[in-house]
Design a protein around this motif. Structure first.
Motif, mmCIF file in Angstrom:
data_model
loop_
_atom_site.group_PDB
_atom_site.id
_atom_site.type_symbol
_atom_site.label_atom_id
_atom_site.label_comp_id
_atom_site.label_asym_id
_atom_site.label_seq_id
_atom_site.Cartn_x
_atom_site.Cartn_y
_atom_site.Cartn_z
ATOM 1 N N ASN A 14 0.798 -1.231 0.000
ATOM 2 C CA ASN A 14 0.000 0.000 0.000
ATOM 3 C C ASN A 14 0.831 1.281 0.000
ATOM 4 O O ASN A 14 0.356 2.330 0.426
ATOM 5 C CB ASN A 14 -1.006 0.034 1.161
ATOM 6 C CG ASN A 14 -2.196 -0.872 0.910
ATOM 7 O OD1 ASN A 14 -2.523 -1.182 -0.235
ATOM 8 N ND2 ASN A 14 -2.835 -1.306 1.962
ATOM 9 N N THR A 15 2.062 1.204 -0.471
ATOM 10 C CA THR A 15 2.896 2.400 -0.601
ATOM 11 C C THR A 15 2.347 3.282 -1.707
ATOM 12 O O THR A 15 1.963 2.792 -2.776
ATOM 13 C CB THR A 15 4.357 2.013 -0.935
ATOM 14 O OG1 THR A 15 4.918 1.339 0.177
ATOM 15 C CG2 THR A 15 5.202 3.222 -1.270
ATOM 16 N N ASN A 16 2.317 4.574 -1.463
ATOM 17 C CA ASN A 16 1.957 5.534 -2.498
ATOM 18 C C ASN A 16 3.208 5.759 -3.340
ATOM 19 O O ASN A 16 4.173 6.357 -2.870
ATOM 20 C CB ASN A 16 1.486 6.843 -1.853
ATOM 21 C CG ASN A 16 1.092 7.881 -2.867
ATOM 22 O OD1 ASN A 16 1.323 7.733 -4.069
ATOM 23 N ND2 ASN A 16 0.506 8.960 -2.392
ATOM 24 N N LEU A 17 3.203 5.292 -4.571
ATOM 25 C CA LEU A 17 4.386 5.383 -5.422
ATOM 26 C C LEU A 17 4.782 6.824 -5.719
ATOM 27 O O LEU A 17 5.943 7.088 -6.048
ATOM 28 C CB LEU A 17 4.171 4.607 -6.724
ATOM 29 C CG LEU A 17 3.939 3.103 -6.560
ATOM 30 C CD1 LEU A 17 3.738 2.447 -7.922
ATOM 31 C CD2 LEU A 17 5.052 2.433 -5.797
ATOM 32 N N ASP A 18 3.869 7.752 -5.565
ATOM 33 C CA ASP A 18 4.191 9.167 -5.772
ATOM 34 C C ASP A 18 5.161 9.685 -4.715
ATOM 35 O O ASP A 18 5.771 10.736 -4.899
ATOM 36 C CB ASP A 18 2.920 10.022 -5.754
ATOM 37 C CG ASP A 18 2.024 9.750 -6.949
ATOM 38 O OD1 ASP A 18 2.538 9.324 -8.008
ATOM 39 O OD2 ASP A 18 0.803 9.943 -6.821
ATOM 40 N N GLU A 19 5.315 8.965 -3.611
ATOM 41 C CA GLU A 19 6.202 9.389 -2.540
ATOM 42 C C GLU A 19 7.638 8.897 -2.729
ATOM 43 O O GLU A 19 8.527 9.266 -1.972
ATOM 44 C CB GLU A 19 5.669 8.914 -1.194
ATOM 45 C CG GLU A 19 4.342 9.553 -0.835
ATOM 46 C CD GLU A 19 3.733 9.004 0.445
ATOM 47 O OE1 GLU A 19 4.368 8.160 1.114
ATOM 48 O OE2 GLU A 19 2.618 9.422 0.773
ATOM 49 N N LEU A 20 7.873 8.068 -3.744
ATOM 50 C CA LEU A 20 9.226 7.572 -4.021
ATOM 51 C C LEU A 20 10.038 8.652 -4.726
ATOM 52 O O LEU A 20 9.471 9.569 -5.323
ATOM 53 C CB LEU A 20 9.155 6.302 -4.869
ATOM 54 C CG LEU A 20 8.495 5.106 -4.189
ATOM 55 C CD1 LEU A 20 8.331 3.965 -5.175
ATOM 56 C CD2 LEU A 20 9.289 4.654 -2.971
ATOM 57 N N PRO A 21 11.378 8.548 -4.680
ATOM 58 C CA PRO A 21 12.219 9.570 -5.316
ATOM 59 C C PRO A 21 11.879 9.769 -6.796
ATOM 60 O O PRO A 21 11.685 8.798 -7.536
ATOM 61 C CB PRO A 21 13.632 9.015 -5.151
ATOM 62 C CG PRO A 21 13.552 8.102 -3.973
ATOM 63 C CD PRO A 21 12.169 7.520 -4.011
ATOM 64 N N GLU A 22 11.808 11.036 -7.212
ATOM 65 C CA GLU A 22 11.483 11.364 -8.609
ATOM 66 C C GLU A 22 12.465 10.747 -9.589
ATOM 67 O O GLU A 22 12.077 10.287 -10.656
ATOM 68 C CB GLU A 22 11.474 12.884 -8.805
ATOM 69 C CG GLU A 22 10.188 13.538 -8.383
ATOM 70 C CD GLU A 22 10.178 15.025 -8.724
ATOM 71 O OE1 GLU A 22 10.575 15.387 -9.854
ATOM 72 O OE2 GLU A 22 9.774 15.803 -7.856
ATOM 73 N N THR A 23 13.750 10.747 -9.233
ATOM 74 C CA THR A 23 14.763 10.196 -10.143
ATOM 75 C C THR A 23 14.536 8.708 -10.375
ATOM 76 O O THR A 23 14.716 8.220 -11.483
ATOM 77 C CB THR A 23 16.183 10.429 -9.597
ATOM 78 O OG1 THR A 23 16.261 9.941 -8.253
ATOM 79 C CG2 THR A 23 16.554 11.895 -9.624
ATOM 80 N N LEU A 24 14.144 8.002 -9.335
ATOM 81 C CA LEU A 24 13.848 6.575 -9.462
ATOM 82 C C LEU A 24 12.678 6.363 -10.413
ATOM 83 O O LEU A 24 12.751 5.566 -11.348
ATOM 84 C CB LEU A 24 13.530 5.966 -8.095
ATOM 85 C CG LEU A 24 13.010 4.534 -8.100
ATOM 86 C CD1 LEU A 24 14.079 3.564 -8.576
ATOM 87 C CD2 LEU A 24 12.508 4.146 -6.717
ATOM 88 N N MET A 25 11.606 7.083 -10.186
ATOM 89 C CA MET A 25 10.412 6.890 -11.003
ATOM 90 C C MET A 25 10.614 7.354 -12.442
ATOM 91 O O MET A 25 10.042 6.789 -13.370
ATOM 92 C CB MET A 25 9.218 7.588 -10.353
ATOM 93 C CG MET A 25 8.862 7.023 -8.967
ATOM 94 S SD MET A 25 8.787 5.207 -8.875
ATOM 95 C CE MET A 25 7.319 4.880 -9.831
ATOM 96 N N ALA A 26 11.458 8.370 -12.658
ATOM 97 C CA ALA A 26 11.720 8.854 -14.017
ATOM 98 C C ALA A 26 12.422 7.784 -14.842
ATOM 99 O O ALA A 26 12.105 7.575 -16.015
ATOM 100 C CB ALA A 26 12.555 10.127 -13.966
#
Length: 87
Positions: free
Chosen positions: A21-33
């Motif tokens: 149930n982690t909100n993926l928007d809270e992960l580091p931007e560089t990781l998600m990019a």
């Protein structure tokens, strides 16, 4: 410890473990990019596992506790050979 496992839409054989149930928007931007659009693969109860196929379960648990995620990169040829018992 329940976690969710996602695969990358941009990188083959790359998986992201996060607490359930982690909100993926809270992960580091560089990781998600570099990750792309995540695709849910499964939910996994790490408390009921002794090991994982391609990652050290203790390292995964520690990273989830410390950083809130664990990034599993594709295995090297040496890793695959060790897993198959040919090295």
């Amino acid at each position: 410890m329940m976690c969710s496992v996602y695969k990358s839409s941009k990188r083959a054989d790359t998986y992201l473990f996060v607490p359930f149930n982690t909100n993926l928007d809270e992960l580091p931007e560089t990781l998600m990019a570099m990750w792309g659009e995540p695709e849910l693969v499964m939910h996994l109860d790490l408390a009921k596992k002794d090991k994982l196929a391609l990652a050290d379960i203790n390292e995964v648990k520690a990273k989830l506790d410390e950083e809130g995620y664990y990034l599993q990169m594709p295995p090297s040829e040496d890793d695959l050979a060790r897993l198959m018992g040919t090295q």
